[in-house]
Each structure stands twice: as structure tokens, then as C-alpha cells.
Design an enzyme around this catalytic site. Structure first.
Site, short mmCIF file in Angstrom:
data_model
loop_
_atom_site.label_atom_id
_atom_site.label_comp_id
_atom_site.label_asym_id
_atom_site.label_seq_id
_atom_site.Cartn_x
_atom_site.Cartn_y
_atom_site.Cartn_z
N LEU A 159 0.84 -1.19 0.00
CA LEU A 159 0.00 0.00 0.00
C LEU A 159 0.88 1.24 0.00
CD1 LEU A 159 -2.72 -0.86 2.72
CD2 LEU A 159 -2.90 -1.14 0.24
N ASP A 160 0.35 2.34 -0.56
CA ASP A 160 1.04 3.63 -0.48
C ASP A 160 1.18 4.05 0.98
OD1 ASP A 160 0.87 3.65 -3.24
OD2 ASP A 160 -0.85 5.00 -3.29
N ARG A 161 2.09 4.96 1.23
CA ARG A 161 2.29 5.45 2.60
C ARG A 161 1.00 6.06 3.16
NH1 ARG A 161 3.45 10.26 4.98
NH2 ARG A 161 3.60 11.32 2.97
N THR A 198 -2.10 5.42 2.27
CA THR A 198 -3.23 4.48 2.31
C THR A 198 -3.17 3.61 3.57
OG1 THR A 198 -3.23 4.39 -0.11
CG2 THR A 198 -4.44 2.66 1.05
N HIS A 242 -0.31 3.77 -7.54
CA HIS A 242 -1.32 4.83 -7.40
C HIS A 242 -2.56 4.60 -8.27
CE1 HIS A 242 1.91 8.02 -6.05
NE2 HIS A 242 1.85 6.96 -5.26
#
Length: 298
Positions: free
Chosen positions: A134-136, A138, A231
Site C-alpha cells: 500500500l502507499d504510505r 493508504t 497509485h
């Protein structure tokens, strides 16, 4: 962490065929085990893959040694929110703002570093293998495999659509359709280190969404992915004119959120060896819950 599989022959059969067909092992896994001490055993004794099995023979194969661990990662004190754990899997609820793996500016304070400390405290030697990150910004579910074989089987589940994550996103406005799909490629923005953009010539990417609820000026969407591009959800929703609230990279206004309003709240998969169906949920984080509750109150 050591991982062994056991099976019992039902009739005459070549050992190699039994490992491949009955135990579901790949050619590479069988080849790797051949060169390990006691890597492949029949009735407790090391055996060649050309051995002919008889009904009732006990077969055991070692898929990973007990001494494997993520030696390159520095332990980081912290308490991971463990949602599920067994001998092959670990499912963690990641808070927003925490990176999954060491990266620029976060070499020793990632979720992976935290899990190294977690396993040290349990006196377990486990190599960290993330299955989808996951993105930072999220929050939500991150899945880890505790051995190489489990990681491979989970990767195949993801490719075949058996492992599926569901996300909750808060987006600006209300989509024209209550449900839909976005099938547009994604590629890097020229000259940018991290920003992506929707492009017909980019890598194939498919996002499915369903409007769960509408509020004053924004909507809550349930989202699933067919692909896992960088993303992806943020880029696809922005391309439709409905960027995520708080998305400073792809959105126009914060909408009262300090980060991109995206949470991985559910994962469905099969236990890689038993085949048991597993469904795990992560509670909606306070910042997203608060945003929705404030709008309902108005």
C-alpha cells in the site's frame, strides 16, 4: 521459518509426479529441495525424484530452512496491528503515514522493520515477504507470506482473481453511474519521480467501483482492482473527475482530509496449503469515519 509438506501415496507413482501433481509443487521448488539435506524424503529417508512410490508411502519435502530471516532489515520497535496469523500468513492493518518497506527517508521505521522486531520477540526466524503493498498514505490490510512457497501460491491466487482486496475511497462529487469500471492504462508523468497519469499507451489497468453512499459534495466508493499499478485508484478516480479527498498529488482540494482518503478494508483469499477460505476485515480508520459522520450530522 522451516516449512515442510507431507503427503501419502495412494498407489504406484513416480515421486516427481507425486510432488508436482498431488502436492502442487513447481519444478523450481522440487529442484531446490533436491539439493537440501533431507530435502525430499520417503518413509523418513532421503530419496531421488526418480523413486517409484508404493501405496502408503509417506512423502515429505522441505520447502524452506529454519534459518531464513530478513537479515538486511533493522528491527524497529512498534506494535503492529495483527488481524490474522497462521504458520504461513500474516495480515496487518497498516495505519496511514507508515511505509510498508524501507524507502528514501524511511530506512529503518517501515512496517517491514516493525515485523522484524515482532518476530524477534517471538523467537521466530521469518523472512518478510509482502504480497501486494500500500502507499504510505493508504491505510488498511497488508498481506505477508512467512515462507517462499506461500508467497508463490498467494501470487498465483492474485493473478487468478482468487485473492481480492476491497477498498473504501472517499471521492469528490458523485459519479454519474452507481457502478462502473475504469479501463485506462497508467504510466509515469515525464520528469516526475513518483507521479503517475492515465494514458492509453500506459500499462494495462482496470478499476471497478460501486457507490456505497453519497454525502454533501463527496461519495463513499467500494473499489476492487484487476491490476495493481502504482497509485492506480488515485490516478483512475482523478481521471474521471472524482479525485480522492485529501489527495495532494492528484486532487484539487483536501476536502477536510489530511491524506488521500483510501483504506483497504477487506481481503478474501485461500490458505495457500489447506485451501481454507479466509476473509479478513480492517475497521475503517477514525479520520475517514469522522469525515463521513460529520457530513451525516449536517
Amino acid at each position: 521459518m522451516e516449512k515442510k509438506l507431507k503427503g501419502k501415496a495412494r498407489g504406484e507413482e513416480l515421486l516427481y509426479d507425486f510432488l508436482a501433481e498431488n502436492m502442487g509443487l513447481t519444478k523450481r521448488q522440487i529442484s531446490r529441495a533436491k539439493f537440501c539435506t533431507d530435502g525430499i524424503c520417503v518413509n523418513g529417508r532421503q530419496a531421488r525424484v526418480t523413486t517409484m512410490l508404493k501405496a502408503g508411502d509417506s512423502v515429505e519435502i522441505k520447502l524452506e530452512d529454519a534459518v531464513t530471516q530478513s537479515g538486511h532489515l533493522v528491527p524497529y520497535a512498534g506494535k503492529p496491528d495483527i488481524l490474522y496469523e497462521d504458520e504461513d500468513l500474516l495480515v496487518v492493518n497498516k495505519p496511514e503515514g507508515l511505509v510498508v518497506h524501507p524507502s528514501h527517508g524511511h530506512y529503518s521505521d517501515s512496517l517491514a522493520n516493525m515485523l522484524v522486531q515482532y518476530f524477534l520477540e517471538k523467537s521466530e526466524q521469518v523472512k518478510i515477504r509482502c504480497v501486494g503493498r500500500l502507499d504510505r498514505e493508504t491505510s488498511g490490510i497488508v498481506l505477508f507470506a512467512k515462507n517462499r512457497a506461500a508467497a508463490g501460491r498467494l501470487a498465483r491466487q492474485r493473478e487468478q482473481g482468487q485473492l481480492r482486496k476491497e477498498y473504501l475511497a472517499l471521492v469528490h462529487g458523485v459519479p454519474d453511474q452507481s457502478r462502473g469500471s475504469i479501463n485506462t492504462g497508467i504510466t509515469k508523468v515525464p520528469g516526475s519521480l513518483m507521479k503517475m497519469m492515465a494514458s492509453e499507451t500506459g500499462k494495462h489497468a482496470v478499476t471497478h467501483y460501486t457507490v456505497q453512499e453519497t454525502f454533501g459534495g463527496f461519495s463513499a466508493l467500494q473499489i476492487t482492482l484487476e491490476t495493481g499499478r502504482t497509485h492506480q485508484i488515485r490516478v483512475h478516480m482523478a481521471s474521471t473527475g472524482h479525485p480522492l479527498l485529501g489527495d495532494k498529488i492528484y486532487g484539487a482540494e483536501c476536502g477536510g482530509m489530511e491524506r488521500a482518503a483510501l483504506h483497504a478494508y477487506k481481503v478474501k483469499l485461500m490458505q495457500p496449503f489447506s485451501g481454507e477460505k479466509i476473509c479478513i476485515k480492517a475497521e475503517i480508520p477514525e479520520d475517514m469515519k469522522r469525515k463521513m459522520n460529520q457530513s451525516v450530522a449536517k
